[in-house]
Write a protein that holds these residues in place. Structure first.
Motif, PDB file in Angstrom:
ATOM      1  N   ILE A  28      16.496   9.572   6.386  1.00 34.30           N
ATOM      2  CA  ILE A  28      15.338   9.421   5.504  1.00 34.30           C
ATOM      3  C   ILE A  28      14.121   9.066   6.365  1.00 34.30           C
ATOM      4  CG2 ILE A  28      14.364   8.129   3.566  1.00 34.30           C
ATOM      5  CD1 ILE A  28      17.327   7.649   2.662  1.00 34.30           C
ATOM      6  N   MET A  29      13.064   9.876   6.230  1.00 33.88           N
ATOM      7  CA  MET A  29      11.892   9.720   7.100  1.00 33.88           C
ATOM      8  C   MET A  29      10.668   9.319   6.277  1.00 33.88           C
ATOM      9  SD  MET A  29      13.171  10.969  10.054  1.00 33.88           S
ATOM     10  CE  MET A  29      12.012  11.782  11.147  1.00 33.88           C
ATOM     11  N   ASP A  30       9.817   8.507   6.895  1.00 36.85           N
ATOM     12  CA  ASP A  30       8.556   8.156   6.232  1.00 36.85           C
ATOM     13  C   ASP A  30       7.557   9.295   6.448  1.00 36.85           C
ATOM     14  OD1 ASP A  30       6.692   6.313   4.913  1.00 36.85           O
ATOM     15  OD2 ASP A  30       5.657   6.394   6.836  1.00 36.85           O
ATOM     16  N   PRO A  31       6.974   9.811   5.364  1.00 35.39           N
ATOM     17  CA  PRO A  31       6.115  10.994   5.510  1.00 35.39           C
ATOM     18  C   PRO A  31       4.829  10.729   6.288  1.00 35.39           C
ATOM     19  CG  PRO A  31       6.055  10.146   3.250  1.00 35.39           C
ATOM     20  CD  PRO A  31       7.125   9.390   3.969  1.00 35.39           C
ATOM     21  N   THR A  32       4.380   9.487   6.316  1.00 37.82           N
ATOM     22  CA  THR A  32       3.091   9.193   6.954  1.00 37.82           C
ATOM     23  C   THR A  32       3.243   8.897   8.442  1.00 37.82           C
ATOM     24  OG1 THR A  32       2.480   8.181   4.861  1.00 37.82           O
ATOM     25  CG2 THR A  32       0.999   7.819   6.724  1.00 37.82           C
ATOM     26  N   LYS A  91       8.481   7.578  10.675  1.00 33.32           N
ATOM     27  CA  LYS A  91       9.551   6.634  11.013  1.00 33.32           C
ATOM     28  C   LYS A  91      10.857   7.063  10.349  1.00 33.32           C
ATOM     29  CE  LYS A  91       7.228   2.189  11.805  1.00 33.32           C
ATOM     30  NZ  LYS A  91       7.704   1.861  13.146  1.00 33.32           N
ATOM     31  N   LEU A 106      13.525   5.833   8.529  1.00 36.48           N
ATOM     32  CA  LEU A 106      13.565   4.566   7.789  1.00 36.48           C
ATOM     33  C   LEU A 106      14.946   3.929   7.719  1.00 36.48           C
ATOM     34  CD1 LEU A 106      11.215   5.519   4.826  1.00 36.48           C
ATOM     35  CD2 LEU A 106      10.719   3.929   6.699  1.00 36.48           C
ATOM     36  N   LYS A 127      20.610   9.062  -7.744  1.00 35.38           N
ATOM     37  CA  LYS A 127      19.260   9.558  -8.083  1.00 35.38           C
ATOM     38  C   LYS A 127      19.285  11.080  -8.293  1.00 35.38           C
ATOM     39  CE  LYS A 127      14.842  10.285  -5.674  1.00 35.38           C
ATOM     40  NZ  LYS A 127      13.954  10.437  -6.817  1.00 35.38           N
ATOM     41  N   TYR A 153      10.661  -0.824   5.094  1.00 34.87           N
ATOM     42  CA  TYR A 153       9.389  -0.953   5.818  1.00 34.87           C
ATOM     43  C   TYR A 153       9.303  -2.342   6.464  1.00 34.87           C
ATOM     44  CZ  TYR A 153       8.075   3.480   3.808  1.00 34.87           C
ATOM     45  OH  TYR A 153       8.055   4.802   3.487  1.00 34.87           O
ATOM     46  N   LEU A 188       2.294   1.253   2.565  1.00 32.17           N
ATOM     47  CA  LEU A 188       3.374   2.053   3.157  1.00 32.17           C
ATOM     48  C   LEU A 188       4.402   2.418   2.101  1.00 32.17           C
ATOM     49  CD1 LEU A 188       3.983   0.216   6.565  1.00 32.17           C
ATOM     50  CD2 LEU A 188       3.130   2.550   6.244  1.00 32.17           C
ATOM     51  N   SER A 192       2.928   5.004  -0.609  1.00 30.40           N
ATOM     52  CA  SER A 192       2.743   6.385  -0.159  1.00 30.40           C
ATOM     53  C   SER A 192       4.002   6.923   0.519  1.00 30.40           C
ATOM     54  CB  SER A 192       1.581   6.454   0.836  1.00 30.40           C
ATOM     55  OG  SER A 192       1.917   5.702   1.994  1.00 30.40           O
ATOM     56  N   GLY A 193       4.999   6.075   0.663  1.00 29.48           N
ATOM     57  CA  GLY A 193       6.167   6.480   1.437  1.00 29.48           C
ATOM     58  C   GLY A 193       7.396   6.700   0.585  1.00 29.48           C
ATOM     59  N   ASP A 194       8.560   6.426   1.172  1.00 30.43           N
ATOM     60  CA  ASP A 194       9.812   6.636   0.460  1.00 30.43           C
ATOM     61  C   ASP A 194      10.223   5.329  -0.212  1.00 30.43           C
ATOM     62  OD1 ASP A 194      12.564   7.006  -0.271  1.00 30.43           O
ATOM     63  OD2 ASP A 194      12.495   8.815   0.945  1.00 30.43           O
ATOM     64  N   ARG A 228      12.449   4.961  -2.879  1.00 33.33           N
ATOM     65  CA  ARG A 228      13.566   5.218  -3.791  1.00 33.33           C
ATOM     66  C   ARG A 228      14.350   3.955  -4.167  1.00 33.33           C
ATOM     67  NH1 ARG A 228      17.051   9.361  -0.326  1.00 33.33           N
ATOM     68  NH2 ARG A 228      14.995   9.868   0.478  1.00 33.33           N
ATOM     69  N   HIS A 268       9.031   7.630  -6.350  1.00 30.86           N
ATOM     70  CA  HIS A 268      10.373   8.190  -6.134  1.00 30.86           C
ATOM     71  C   HIS A 268      11.489   7.382  -6.776  1.00 30.86           C
ATOM     72  CE1 HIS A 268       8.136   9.928  -2.618  1.00 30.86           C
ATOM     73  NE2 HIS A 268       8.759  10.990  -3.063  1.00 30.86           N
ATOM     74  N   ASN A 269      11.179   6.460  -7.656  1.00 37.70           N
ATOM     75  CA  ASN A 269      12.275   5.613  -8.156  1.00 37.70           C
ATOM     76  C   ASN A 269      12.369   5.549  -9.681  1.00 37.70           C
ATOM     77  OD1 ASN A 269      10.183   3.897  -8.739  1.00 37.70           O
ATOM     78  ND2 ASN A 269      10.855   2.234  -7.392  1.00 37.70           N
TER      79      ASN A 269
END
Lengths: 732, 328
Positions: free
Chosen positions: A645-649, A652, A654, A722, B121, B135, B138-140, B142, B301-302
């Motif tokens: 799983i990667m951070d889009p910005t 990273k 994650l 999910k 994060y 972070l 705008s990020g993941d 879930r 995303h959640n």
């Protein structure tokens, strides 16, 4: 003379039995020393610093502050100012010190600054990647039954016509499927402990390539390969990611030289996952058409994925997987992402290809309301490996073990208990598994002791045990009478453990070497027994006239005739050169899954998994079954749990920790039933590799079972709660 | 991890004397199952680690006149094995959910309640609030919060026992900052949403210490239900605990607490209101679940977590009433 060929099926003394691993106790008790356990006197610890951003240009890098930390002995930058870093975690510096604390504080003191550049890490979003300029064509291929149609626009029309015909008479499915990037997750990370004696280097390297890595150290270090010894008695997982010395292995050797002390540099868990190996993702859009019997007539697909910064997808040659219908068009696109390059992952390309294409075959069954088993069966005439009969036989066995016909229900039409529904799915796979080249030295000592040496490794297959069994079978001795020596590059060269080649390779060389050694011994013994060497045999610890227990010598007595000099011979097998009846190439394999799905939570539970597998002649049934159990669990992981799983910005990675990187535990695997398929026709083919094939089909089989349970396709793997809930919601 | 000073006090007073008045300078070590990982990743870098596990008064489960007292460094498996807690099934179910024998044996009840968020994060060095929440937004996200997530904190509180203990009306005994200061803080008031990186997830000051957990004897029917991706020790995706006062087949009072959906364990008044005055069956449990998530505010995303939280509430209520959940 002793016969080189394997004994006829049912007559072997040792082969096909189930002895425990000869190193099992050592491994279970911790007596076995893995690379990570090697701690020479005065050893220094080294750790690397990973770049914190997914794509950037370095504006400052200064390791000198680290050297001010008490206990830090050395530090060096691995990249220069101005260099571009293409993935988060790429190694930018390394610190060497006396203690873990000193090294950690040293790493913290390094001055590192960068300018961020554009990041792209989303490999499922093809349109987005195209817009970002991150895609590249990776090959396409079209096959039409009507070979006269060659112009692209005519081919378009023909595919449309074929699909329309299927729509009228049978079924057409337009599906989107995918499977995410996963890592190798070797429990022992990549790395080494390096020590020098003068100008000679010993690298204790965690590797699946003992014989092939000395040169990889020597060339960048500008020394001769003869001055390098690579040593690895035990390796804690490789799965295709540990063929190299790796840049950090060479740095470790350089730092050991610089400090004049042994240095250990093993990657931290997060850097391991960020640098040392991933499996490419695969996503696909498919139009598939079949006649009313479910026999696929036409396949038209576009697939994409990423192998990281290299940007390659799953190779198009395996799309669709195992099956090749009469009309087929495939196009592949690579996406260049800010991630380290992929490495070979157990059966490269096959698990993803299986997971994104055999689901479409199952969707044909769903569309037509036909039993999935029958759809797979009816399409067997189109398999690409001429093994339709083997698949058919294995399907029958698997169906019986699963009780398939009794349990089967049409997709989504099974009984529900509360919110829980169950389902069945299947998939098939193929693999090569021809042996690698291998050389060994077999010695028979005058006191009767037997030993063999080769630069091989035990990747988990039980290499030592396999070798001991082959030599024991050949010499008529018990398995524990054979001393097996592997794990040093100074031993005779044997291939790397990749491609399911090891059991075949080491069996070839050791059968040959032991047979030749035995023949030399028989020649010594023959006059003593008033017999010709060809009249003698080695059985049950004796050398005797064939079938005559009264006319013979004990093994020890026989070896006593050697005087003071042991017998020493080399067994040699060169892939593609040596003519052989001992091994072969190519396997099939059928797997079936039964799952339960909780529709309110999206949680999937494995109930039962059946794996039927051929592998030619089986050396050790327990080791073979163990390989399959492990492979199935790995397949369950990819089906239900693991993904990068990667951070889009920031780019990273994650979940680059064991706490966040989801893997199944034993409670998640359900019942696993393994059946080794070894009729005489398979036995007579000799040894074929097994390590990879059983890891291929689980994700597809499990995805099909989930679809059968729900009546809804969960298109992307892993099927997390999910994704299952999202798929159910979308279908409503 | 960086080098640090290691202190092993034998009394509560000694422990207080070793704790700094500033966050970050000292850290409290009990089982270490969370702290050691944070230190290895240099997320926390204390100058001094104070191991409170050798303070004898902090260990063990005992009965008081009106409840049960559990020492903060009591290992989870001792809590699980204690017959004194047999009538608090919500607590035992939550401990069983941790699955890992190692975590149950090494982890302590105080540490479980005070563990730090799992937000990736935060754990990747982005700070507790991950750039004031940007972070995460705008990020993941879930696994992040679906309630109380409009501020910078968008993590979910990781404690698996807190929902059960809050539902049961538990409190924690807190000592410090001064040597003779002590108070009993209701666990429902123990957690808070940090507004900046200098705050933590509880009302504790840096030089305060949780010494005991007190669970009152209220004769409640209780249960915990966690939605877990697998059977391993991984944190649940959503969870709920229910503690019900039932007489004559009717719920007279209820406390429903959600876990892993907000920066703190979340008491749901809406779920309580949907339940009180009714008998427990699949329909009332379902409507309590729906009420619990009616005002969820999922991130990008959640959204699926609302469905999971709803199911967790429903199933915790059914389990508390001794009924089948209809699911895994």
């Amino acid at each position: 003379m002793a016969d080189m060929n394997w004994p006829k099926q049912g007559t072997a003394a040792v082969l096909g039995a189930t002895p425990d691993r000869i190193d099992g106790i050592a491994k279970a008790t911790g007596a076995a020393k893995y690379t990570y356990d090697i701690t020479p006197d005065k050893m220094l610890l080294a750790r690397a610093l990973g770049c914190p951003h997914g794509h950037c240009q370095i504006t400052a890098i200064d390791v000198s502050p680290a050297l001010q930390v008490p206990g830090v002995v050395a530090a060096r930058a691995l990249k220069n100012v101005g260099a571009q870093v293409n993935w988060e975690g790429d190694l930018v510096a390394v610190v060497v010190g006396e203690t873990e604390g000193a090294v950690a504080e040293g790493l913290k003191e390094i001055k590192f600054a960068f300018n961020p550049l554009d990041v792209w890490v989303d490999d499922s979003d093809l349109a987005g990647a195209e817009k970002a300029g991150r895609t590249q064509g990776a090959g396409d291929n079209t096959k039409l039954d009507n070979k006269d149609i060659k112009k692209p626009e005519e081919q378009d029309a023909e595919f449309k016509r074929l699909l329309d015909e299927c729509k009228k008479d049978g079924a057409v499915v337009e599906g989107e499927y995918g499977i995410h990037v996963i890592t190798h997750m070797c429990l022992e990370p990549h790395g080494s402990t390096c020590e020098w004696e003068g100008d000679k280097l010993t690298a204790h390297l965690s590797t699946q390539n003992v014989s092939g890595t000395a040169g990889q150290f020597a060339t960048p270090l500008q020394i001769a390969a003869t001055d390098v010894t690579v040593h690895c008695d035990y390796v804690g997982g490789g799965f295709g990611s540990k063929f190299g010395a790796d840049s950090w292995g060479v740095v470790c050797a350089q730092l050991a030289k610089e400090t004049g002390r042994p240095v250990k540099l093993m990657l931290d868990r997060d850097l391991e996952l960020k640098n040392a190996g991933t499996r490419p993702s695969g996503f696909i859009q498919v139009k598939i058409g079949a006649n009313k019997e479910g026999v696929v007539q036409v396949w038209d697909s576009k697939h994409w994925g990423t192998s990281g910064i290299q940007g390659g997808p799953v190779t198009q040659g395996v799309i669709p997987y195992v099956f090749d219908p009469p009309n087929r068009r495939r196009k592949s696109i690579g996406i260049n992402t800010n991630a380290a390059g992929a490495r070979a992952w157990r059966a490269p390309n096959h698990p993803q290809a299986c997971a994104i294409t055999q689901v479409a075959y199952d969707d044909i069954a769903r569309a037509l309301g036909i039993d999935s088993y029958d759809v797979f069966l009816r399409n067997l005439p189109t398999v690409t490996n001429n093994k339709a009969e083997v698949y058919k036989a294995e399907m029958e066995i698997a169906a019986k073990l699963m009780d398939w016909r009794k349990k089967w229900h049409p997709h989504g039409k099974g009984p529900a208990k509360g919110s829980v529904v169950t389902g069945l799915g299947m998939a098939i796979h193929t693999w090569g598994g021809a042996p690698h080249s291998s050389t060994c030295t077999v010695k028979i000592h005058p006191d009767g002791a037997v030993e063999t040496f080769l630069g091989s490794q035990d990747l988990g297959t039980g290499t030592r045990t396999v070798i001991a069994m082959v030599v024991a079978e050949t010499l008529g001795l018990p398995v524990d009478a054979i001393s097996v020596n592997i794990g040093s590059s100074k031993y005779p060269t044997s291939g790397s453990s990749g491609g399911s080649t090891t059991v075949g390779g080491v069996s070839e060389s050791n059968r040959r070497g032991a047979t030749d050694a035995l023949n030399l011994l028989l020649a010594k013994v023959a006059p003593k027994l008033d017999a010709q060497p060809e009249d003698l045999e080695a059985v049950k610890g004796r050398i005797q006239v064939k079938g005559n227990t009264a006319k013979g010598l004990s093994w020890k007595e026989a070896c006593g005739l050697l005087g003071m000099t042991p017998i020493e011979v080399q067994g040699n097998f060169q892939r593609g050169v040596t003519q052989t009846n001992l091994s072969s190439n190519g396997v099939a394999g059928v797997q079936m899954a039964e799952v339960a799905v909780d529709r309110e939570t999206g949680v999937v539970k494995m109930l039962k998994f059946v794996a039927v597998q051929d592998m030619g002649l089986i050396i050790n049934r327990k080791l073979a079954a163990s390989q399959i159990y492990g492979a199935v669990i790995m397949g369950i992981a990819a089906a239900l749990y693991e993904e990068r799983i990667m951070d889009p910005t920031t780019g990273k990675f994650l979940n680059a920790e064991l706490a966040d990187y989801k893997l199944p535990r034993l409670g998640d695997t359900g019942q696993i039933v393994v059946e080794l398929y070894e009729p005489e026709s398979e036995y007579n083919r000799g040894v074929v590799g097994l390590g990879e094939p059983p890891v291929i089909a689980p994700p597809a089989a499990i995805a099909n079972a989930v679809c059968n349970a729900l009546g809804v396709r969960v298109g992307t793997l892993p099927m997390t709660p999910k994704r299952v809930l999202d798929a159910i919601a979308k279908a409503k | 991890m960086k080098n640090f000073e290691y202190a092993v006090p034998r009394t509560e007073a000694e422990a207080l004397g070793l704790l700094s008045r500033e966050w970050g300078e000292t850290e409290i070590l009990a089982g270490g199952t969370d702290l050691v990982g944070l230190m290895k990743k240099m997320i926390v870098t204390p100058d001094r680690v104070v191991n409170i596990k050798e303070i004898p008064t902090l260990r063990g489960v005992s009965e008081t006149a009106d409840g049960i007292l559990i020492g903060a460094v009591t290992p989870l498996d001792e809590v699980l094995d204690s017959p004194l807690l047999d009538d608090f099934p919500a607590v035992k179910q939550a401990i069983r959910g941790i699955s890992s024998i190692q975590l149950q044996a090494q982890g302590t009840i105080g540490g479980e309640l005070c563990q730090r968020p799992q937000c990736w994060y935060y754990r990747n060095g982005g700070g507790l609030l991950a750039d004031r929440g940007k972070l995460v937004a705008s990020g993941d996200n879930r696994y992040h919060a679906i309630f109380n997530n409009s501020g910078p904190a968008k993590f979910v509180h990781p404690s698996r026992l807190a929902p059960a203990l809050i539902a049961l009306g538990a409190a924690v005994r807190v000592i410090g900052p001064k040597q003779d200061q002590e108070s009993l803080v209701p666990l429902a008031e123990f957690y808070r949403v940090p507004r900046d990186d200098n705050q933590r997830e509880t009302v504790l000051a840096p030089s305060q210490l949780v010494t005991h957990v007190y669970v009152p004897w209220l004769n409640l029917h209780s249960a915990t239900y966690e939605v877990r991706h697998g059977e391993g020790p991984d944190y649940p995706l959503a969870a709920a605990a229910a503690a019900l006062e039932i007489s004559g087949g009717v719920v007279r009072e209820a406390r429903i607490v959600l876990g892993h959906v907000a920066p703190t364990p979340l008491v749901s008044g809406d779920a309580r209101n949907a339940l009180v005055g009714r008998s427990v069956d699949a329909n009332t449990a379902e409507s309590a679940g729906a009420a619990a998530v009616a005002h969820a505010t999922p991130l990008s995303h959640n959204g699926y977590k609302a469905q999971l939280a709803k199911t967790a509430v429903k199933r915790a209520i059914l389990l508390a009433a001794g009924l089948e959940t209809g699911g895994f």
